[in-house]
Scaffold this motif. Sequence first.
Motif, PDB file in Angstrom:
ATOM      1  N   LEU A   7       5.746  -2.260  -3.206  1.00  0.00           N
ATOM      2  CA  LEU A   7       4.942  -1.103  -2.817  1.00  0.00           C
ATOM      3  C   LEU A   7       5.562   0.213  -3.298  1.00  0.00           C
ATOM      4  O   LEU A   7       4.842   1.147  -3.659  1.00  0.00           O
ATOM      5  CB  LEU A   7       4.796  -1.066  -1.283  1.00  0.00           C
ATOM      6  CG  LEU A   7       4.115  -2.275  -0.625  1.00  0.00           C
ATOM      7  CD1 LEU A   7       4.139  -2.126   0.892  1.00  0.00           C
ATOM      8  CD2 LEU A   7       2.675  -2.414  -1.116  1.00  0.00           C
ATOM      9  N   ILE A   8       6.890   0.280  -3.304  1.00  0.00           N
ATOM     10  CA  ILE A   8       7.550   1.535  -3.663  1.00  0.00           C
ATOM     11  C   ILE A   8       8.054   1.556  -5.108  1.00  0.00           C
ATOM     12  O   ILE A   8       8.444   2.607  -5.614  1.00  0.00           O
ATOM     13  CB  ILE A   8       8.727   1.824  -2.709  1.00  0.00           C
ATOM     14  CG1 ILE A   8       9.797   0.723  -2.806  1.00  0.00           C
ATOM     15  CG2 ILE A   8       8.233   1.971  -1.279  1.00  0.00           C
ATOM     16  CD1 ILE A   8      11.013   0.993  -1.942  1.00  0.00           C
ATOM     17  N   ALA A   9       8.017   0.409  -5.780  1.00  0.00           N
ATOM     18  CA  ALA A   9       8.522   0.319  -7.157  1.00  0.00           C
ATOM     19  C   ALA A   9       7.895   1.332  -8.114  1.00  0.00           C
ATOM     20  O   ALA A   9       8.599   1.910  -8.945  1.00  0.00           O
ATOM     21  CB  ALA A   9       8.332  -1.097  -7.698  1.00  0.00           C
ATOM     22  N   PRO A  10       6.571   1.595  -8.026  1.00  0.00           N
ATOM     23  CA  PRO A  10       5.979   2.556  -8.973  1.00  0.00           C
ATOM     24  C   PRO A  10       6.554   3.967  -8.868  1.00  0.00           C
ATOM     25  O   PRO A  10       6.427   4.755  -9.806  1.00  0.00           O
ATOM     26  CB  PRO A  10       4.488   2.541  -8.585  1.00  0.00           C
ATOM     27  CG  PRO A  10       4.278   1.223  -7.921  1.00  0.00           C
ATOM     28  CD  PRO A  10       5.548   0.965  -7.180  1.00  0.00           C
ATOM     29  N   TYR A  11       7.177   4.281  -7.739  1.00  0.00           N
ATOM     30  CA  TYR A  11       7.687   5.640  -7.515  1.00  0.00           C
ATOM     31  C   TYR A  11       9.182   5.765  -7.829  1.00  0.00           C
ATOM     32  O   TYR A  11       9.753   6.848  -7.720  1.00  0.00           O
ATOM     33  CB  TYR A  11       7.421   6.048  -6.060  1.00  0.00           C
ATOM     34  CG  TYR A  11       5.968   5.905  -5.698  1.00  0.00           C
ATOM     35  CD1 TYR A  11       5.044   6.879  -6.050  1.00  0.00           C
ATOM     36  CD2 TYR A  11       5.502   4.754  -5.051  1.00  0.00           C
ATOM     37  CE1 TYR A  11       3.689   6.730  -5.756  1.00  0.00           C
ATOM     38  CE2 TYR A  11       4.156   4.597  -4.749  1.00  0.00           C
ATOM     39  CZ  TYR A  11       3.256   5.587  -5.110  1.00  0.00           C
ATOM     40  OH  TYR A  11       1.920   5.425  -4.825  1.00  0.00           O
ATOM     41  N   GLN A  12       9.782   4.668  -8.252  1.00  0.00           N
ATOM     42  CA  GLN A  12      11.216   4.659  -8.531  1.00  0.00           C
ATOM     43  C   GLN A  12      11.546   5.032  -9.978  1.00  0.00           C
ATOM     44  O   GLN A  12      12.709   5.023 -10.356  1.00  0.00           O
ATOM     45  CB  GLN A  12      11.801   3.276  -8.216  1.00  0.00           C
ATOM     46  CG  GLN A  12      11.782   2.928  -6.735  1.00  0.00           C
ATOM     47  CD  GLN A  12      12.247   1.507  -6.470  1.00  0.00           C
ATOM     48  OE1 GLN A  12      12.000   0.600  -7.265  1.00  0.00           O
ATOM     49  NE2 GLN A  12      12.918   1.308  -5.350  1.00  0.00           N
ATOM     50  N   LYS A  13      10.521   5.344 -10.739  1.00  0.00           N
ATOM     51  CA  LYS A  13      10.737   5.654 -12.151  1.00  0.00           C
ATOM     52  C   LYS A  13      10.875   7.154 -12.380  1.00  0.00           C
ATOM     53  O   LYS A  13      10.012   7.944 -11.992  1.00  0.00           O
ATOM     54  CB  LYS A  13       9.573   5.105 -12.979  1.00  0.00           C
ATOM     55  CG  LYS A  13       9.423   3.593 -12.891  1.00  0.00           C
ATOM     56  CD  LYS A  13       8.199   3.113 -13.653  1.00  0.00           C
ATOM     57  CE  LYS A  13       8.034   1.602 -13.529  1.00  0.00           C
ATOM     58  NZ  LYS A  13       6.809   1.132 -14.239  1.00  0.00           N
ATOM     59  N   VAL A 286       1.560   5.019   0.233  1.00  0.00           N
ATOM     60  CA  VAL A 286       2.062   3.772   0.823  1.00  0.00           C
ATOM     61  C   VAL A 286       1.970   3.898   2.342  1.00  0.00           C
ATOM     62  O   VAL A 286       2.780   4.585   2.973  1.00  0.00           O
ATOM     63  CB  VAL A 286       3.521   3.477   0.389  1.00  0.00           C
ATOM     64  CG1 VAL A 286       4.003   2.170   1.002  1.00  0.00           C
ATOM     65  CG2 VAL A 286       3.632   3.431  -1.132  1.00  0.00           C
ATOM     66  N   ALA A 287       0.966   3.246   2.902  1.00  0.00           N
ATOM     67  CA  ALA A 287       0.685   3.390   4.335  1.00  0.00           C
ATOM     68  C   ALA A 287       1.880   3.017   5.205  1.00  0.00           C
ATOM     69  O   ALA A 287       2.085   3.587   6.278  1.00  0.00           O
ATOM     70  CB  ALA A 287      -0.523   2.534   4.706  1.00  0.00           C
ATOM     71  N   LEU A 288       2.667   2.083   4.739  1.00  0.00           N
ATOM     72  CA  LEU A 288       3.830   1.631   5.503  1.00  0.00           C
ATOM     73  C   LEU A 288       4.821   2.765   5.731  1.00  0.00           C
ATOM     74  O   LEU A 288       5.481   2.832   6.764  1.00  0.00           O
ATOM     75  CB  LEU A 288       4.519   0.478   4.754  1.00  0.00           C
ATOM     76  CG  LEU A 288       5.347  -0.510   5.593  1.00  0.00           C
ATOM     77  CD1 LEU A 288       4.460  -1.222   6.604  1.00  0.00           C
ATOM     78  CD2 LEU A 288       6.021  -1.523   4.679  1.00  0.00           C
ATOM     79  N   MET A 289       4.918   3.674   4.762  1.00  0.00           N
ATOM     80  CA  MET A 289       5.846   4.795   4.892  1.00  0.00           C
ATOM     81  C   MET A 289       5.382   5.778   5.968  1.00  0.00           C
ATOM     82  O   MET A 289       6.183   6.462   6.586  1.00  0.00           O
ATOM     83  CB  MET A 289       5.980   5.530   3.557  1.00  0.00           C
ATOM     84  CG  MET A 289       6.562   4.697   2.424  1.00  0.00           C
ATOM     85  SD  MET A 289       8.226   4.056   2.775  1.00  0.00           S
ATOM     86  CE  MET A 289       7.866   2.378   3.310  1.00  0.00           C
ATOM     87  N   GLN A 290       4.081   5.844   6.186  1.00  0.00           N
ATOM     88  CA  GLN A 290       3.537   6.702   7.241  1.00  0.00           C
ATOM     89  C   GLN A 290       3.659   6.029   8.604  1.00  0.00           C
ATOM     90  O   GLN A 290       3.972   6.674   9.611  1.00  0.00           O
ATOM     91  CB  GLN A 290       2.068   7.010   6.947  1.00  0.00           C
ATOM     92  CG  GLN A 290       1.842   7.716   5.621  1.00  0.00           C
ATOM     93  CD  GLN A 290       0.381   7.821   5.258  1.00  0.00           C
ATOM     94  OE1 GLN A 290      -0.484   7.970   6.130  1.00  0.00           O
ATOM     95  NE2 GLN A 290       0.071   7.750   3.975  1.00  0.00           N
ATOM     96  N   LYS A 291       3.459   4.731   8.619  1.00  0.00           N
ATOM     97  CA  LYS A 291       3.488   3.970   9.866  1.00  0.00           C
ATOM     98  C   LYS A 291       4.849   4.020  10.536  1.00  0.00           C
ATOM     99  O   LYS A 291       4.951   4.166  11.762  1.00  0.00           O
ATOM    100  CB  LYS A 291       3.083   2.519   9.592  1.00  0.00           C
ATOM    101  CG  LYS A 291       3.120   1.622  10.824  1.00  0.00           C
ATOM    102  CD  LYS A 291       2.724   0.198  10.469  1.00  0.00           C
ATOM    103  CE  LYS A 291       2.798  -0.701  11.701  1.00  0.00           C
ATOM    104  NZ  LYS A 291       2.436  -2.113  11.360  1.00  0.00           N
ATOM    105  N   PHE A 292       5.925   3.885   9.756  1.00  0.00           N
ATOM    106  CA  PHE A 292       7.258   3.798  10.326  1.00  0.00           C
ATOM    107  C   PHE A 292       8.015   5.128  10.333  1.00  0.00           C
ATOM    108  O   PHE A 292       9.182   5.177  10.708  1.00  0.00           O
ATOM    109  CB  PHE A 292       8.082   2.754   9.563  1.00  0.00           C
ATOM    110  CG  PHE A 292       7.648   1.340   9.826  1.00  0.00           C
ATOM    111  CD1 PHE A 292       7.962   0.723  11.018  1.00  0.00           C
ATOM    112  CD2 PHE A 292       6.905   0.651   8.894  1.00  0.00           C
ATOM    113  CE1 PHE A 292       7.554  -0.579  11.273  1.00  0.00           C
ATOM    114  CE2 PHE A 292       6.488  -0.652   9.128  1.00  0.00           C
ATOM    115  CZ  PHE A 292       6.809  -1.269  10.328  1.00  0.00           C
ATOM    116  N   ALA A 293       7.336   6.202   9.937  1.00  0.00           N
ATOM    117  CA  ALA A 293       8.016   7.497   9.874  1.00  0.00           C
ATOM    118  C   ALA A 293       8.341   8.020  11.267  1.00  0.00           C
ATOM    119  O   ALA A 293       7.483   8.029  12.152  1.00  0.00           O
ATOM    120  CB  ALA A 293       7.141   8.503   9.139  1.00  0.00           C
ATOM    121  N   LYS A 294       9.584   8.422  11.466  1.00  0.00           N
ATOM    122  CA  LYS A 294       9.999   9.103  12.690  1.00  0.00           C
ATOM    123  C   LYS A 294       9.752  10.593  12.460  1.00  0.00           C
ATOM    124  O   LYS A 294      10.630  11.321  12.025  1.00  0.00           O
ATOM    125  CB  LYS A 294      11.470   8.833  12.972  1.00  0.00           C
ATOM    126  CG  LYS A 294      11.786   7.391  13.284  1.00  0.00           C
ATOM    127  CD  LYS A 294      11.301   7.008  14.676  1.00  0.00           C
ATOM    128  CE  LYS A 294      11.685   5.578  15.010  1.00  0.00           C
ATOM    129  NZ  LYS A 294      11.327   5.212  16.394  1.00  0.00           N
TER     130      LYS A 294
END
Length: 326
Positions: A7-13, A286-294
């Motif tokens: 999910l996050i690989a496209p943003y690691q470039k 990436v919805a997961l990054m919003q879901k687990f954000a403190k």
Amino acid sequence: MGEINPLIAPYQKANDRRALWELANTLIPYAALWAVMVWSLKVSYALTLLLAVLAAGFLVRIFIFFHDCGHNSFFSSTTWNKRVGFWLGLLVFTPSEHWWHEHAVHHATSSNLDKRGRGDVTTLTVEEYQKMGRMGRLGYRLFRNPLVMFGLGPIYMFVISHRFWRPGSGSKERNNVILANLVLAALIAGMSWWIGWKAFVMIQLPVLWLGGMVGIWMFYVQHQYEDMYWARSGRWDYVASALAGASFYDLPKVLRWFTGNIGYHHIHHLSPRIPEYQLAACYENVALMQKFAKRLDIRASLRTVKLALWDEARGRMVGFSEAAKS
């Protein structure tokens, strides 16, 4: 982590054109502000200090670029990350290789109660604090005092502490500190000769102090909040330390820009290979990054100043007064 990586690989470039644009839209205005501040000294020092506030914002952004170079994420080339990072480090009075090494340790041990003390904000447990003597408690209280941490801290860290290497540092880090100090001394001497040493100090000191204050505050608030994650080595988990042990500091857009998007700190700790200019997109897509954000907004972040100790029994950060009731 295996499920998250795709999910996050496209943003690691890294994008070199984007990196160059980030440098241009930051270094050019910063240099221009310096020129205007030199001129402003002939008009009013109050004007100089007002301009220093804006310059400090650009200095914070420069530090984030320097930080990303250390993670080898700003440019696609390791060589360019090292070369550019070294010079960016000089602008923020920080030796590159030494700081990068300490910061790498921070990423590898963040939120691990058994591996505190490297690249983090010193944090004691309630039990550790209660076992200390009177002088030890006083020292820790002073360290945690906002006037000390955010007021004196920037000058101590950037002017004094960064001039030395940590005991036990390798030759690479020691040599880097020596080289950085020598080049920085030459640059300071050159600027002092050009504009005068008094003018240099009157400009550089407030800019460094204000920028350092913001930098320390950002680092503090991203790892010091009530329901954060701390665990002993046997139960420590890397993904949990990133998603629960690092906050999403939800700042207004203009402040996100000046702080190089480092407020998306949970994403940064999950994957340091994501450059600052990709963090916002990763969060939005990436919805997961919003879901687990403190999530912390500015008002919530100000309340973290009263927190000082980790209560293992209750699994949360507490203040001195609350710890006294334990």
